[in-house]
Scaffold this motif. Sequence first.
Motif, PDB file in Angstrom:
ATOM      1  N   GLU A 117       0.841  -1.193   0.000  1.00 32.86           N
ATOM      2  CA  GLU A 117       0.000   0.000   0.000  1.00 32.86           C
ATOM      3  C   GLU A 117       0.881   1.249   0.000  1.00 32.86           C
ATOM      4  OE1 GLU A 117      -3.850   0.009   2.222  1.00 32.86           O
ATOM      5  OE2 GLU A 117      -2.852  -1.590   3.339  1.00 32.86           O
ATOM      6  N   SER A 118       0.534   2.176  -0.859  1.00 31.88           N
ATOM      7  CA  SER A 118       1.350   3.385  -0.953  1.00 31.88           C
ATOM      8  C   SER A 118       0.491   4.631  -1.002  1.00 31.88           C
ATOM      9  CB  SER A 118       2.242   3.325  -2.197  1.00 31.88           C
ATOM     10  OG  SER A 118       1.452   3.210  -3.366  1.00 31.88           O
ATOM     11  N   LEU A 119       1.105   5.731  -0.617  1.00 33.20           N
ATOM     12  CA  LEU A 119       0.504   7.054  -0.709  1.00 33.20           C
ATOM     13  C   LEU A 119       1.390   7.888  -1.621  1.00 33.20           C
ATOM     14  CD1 LEU A 119      -0.060   7.466   3.118  1.00 33.20           C
ATOM     15  CD2 LEU A 119      -1.895   7.173   1.444  1.00 33.20           C
ATOM     16  N   LEU A 120       0.790   8.805  -2.355  1.00 33.80           N
ATOM     17  CA  LEU A 120       1.556   9.611  -3.304  1.00 33.80           C
ATOM     18  C   LEU A 120       1.666  11.061  -2.866  1.00 33.80           C
ATOM     19  CD1 LEU A 120       0.173   8.417  -6.769  1.00 33.80           C
ATOM     20  CD2 LEU A 120       2.335   7.781  -5.695  1.00 33.80           C
ATOM     21  N   ALA A 121       2.880  11.600  -2.953  1.00 37.32           N
ATOM     22  CA  ALA A 121       3.119  13.031  -2.766  1.00 37.32           C
ATOM     23  C   ALA A 121       4.085  13.423  -3.883  1.00 37.32           C
ATOM     24  CB  ALA A 121       3.710  13.312  -1.393  1.00 37.32           C
TER      25      ALA A 121
END
Length: 364
Positions: free
Chosen positions: A36-40
């Motif tokens: 699971e990843s989050l993007l910035a």
Amino acid sequence: MKKVLIISNMYPSMEHLSYGIFVKNQVEQLRETGIESLLAVNADPKTGKLNVLKKYAKWAMKVNSTFKKNKKDIGLTHCHYVFPSGLFSYRLKMKYGIPYVVTAHGGDINKMAKKGGRIREYTNKILQNADHIIAVGEELASDIQRDFGVEESRISVMSMGIDRKVFYKPASKEETMKQVNMDPNRTNFLFVGNIIQEKGVEELISAFNQLDRNYPDQVALYCVGSTKDTAFTERMKELAGASKNIHFIEPMPQNRLAEYFQAANVFVLPSYIEGLGLVALEAMSCGTPVIASDVGGLHYMLQDGAGVLVPPKDANALFMEFEKVVLNNGQMNVNDAKVDELLQLHDSKAIIARLTDIYRQYIK
């Protein structure tokens, strides 16, 4: 397993399909494996001092807000490009103890850091404090060890990987040529990359102009890429002159781009610097041989007959290799066994498995 915060100063958008597409591809492949990843990320390719300041300020706010909203769920940050992306990971580690992995892509070490001053100081801090460093090519890894005193045990050599479900050999090259409106009776050369000086575009067009004068009814050149410097792109179009055999094409979705790789007789990458040269691997995966500059990761990739290497910034050397292909009826001989070895090494499935193992070392 906690989430990974992906920080990148390059990421594609609907308006700019190719801008950091390799980062997006890797993120999507990681998600398919359950990471699971989050993007910035920054998806704005605009240049110019004022534009850069504005877009990076907006990006910084996005990094901060994404982290604050998801602080309890983030176990690791992975930044693409040492500077400027790595600066966010470094500060989050210093303030909150969040470990980070940084991928060096080439220009961040061989171009940005060599400007010296504060950028080199930041680059050094980011590398020294990284939990793990990924270099996309062997020479880049050696540069990081030598120039920044980073121990070998903290560096992995790993490309961004090629998706061989997208980039594969066509059943018929001639039929694929027709699909993308290439003339099967010509020797079709292909370049894919940003239309910038560092990619060797000027030498490419100069070499092809000479070829076009000698074989006007037998050759064509397709340049697929984004305009990052309008003045330079216009100058290249002027250099191409009235030739009907040089085609400038805007970036396109990967599945369509793969058709161009499949259709071309030869792929050309005459860069001045190149951490790896992933597009060369994508061409090879499509069964298209490569002529490229003898620089960076390309030096290692194309040795032992996997492709043809020429000196950088040498239009005449490019012309001579182009002419050999034309005189050989559009064919170029390569070491197929070496090419197959490279494709297996850089298969995205193998790359993602290695990257996942690295993540698991640092996520608590």
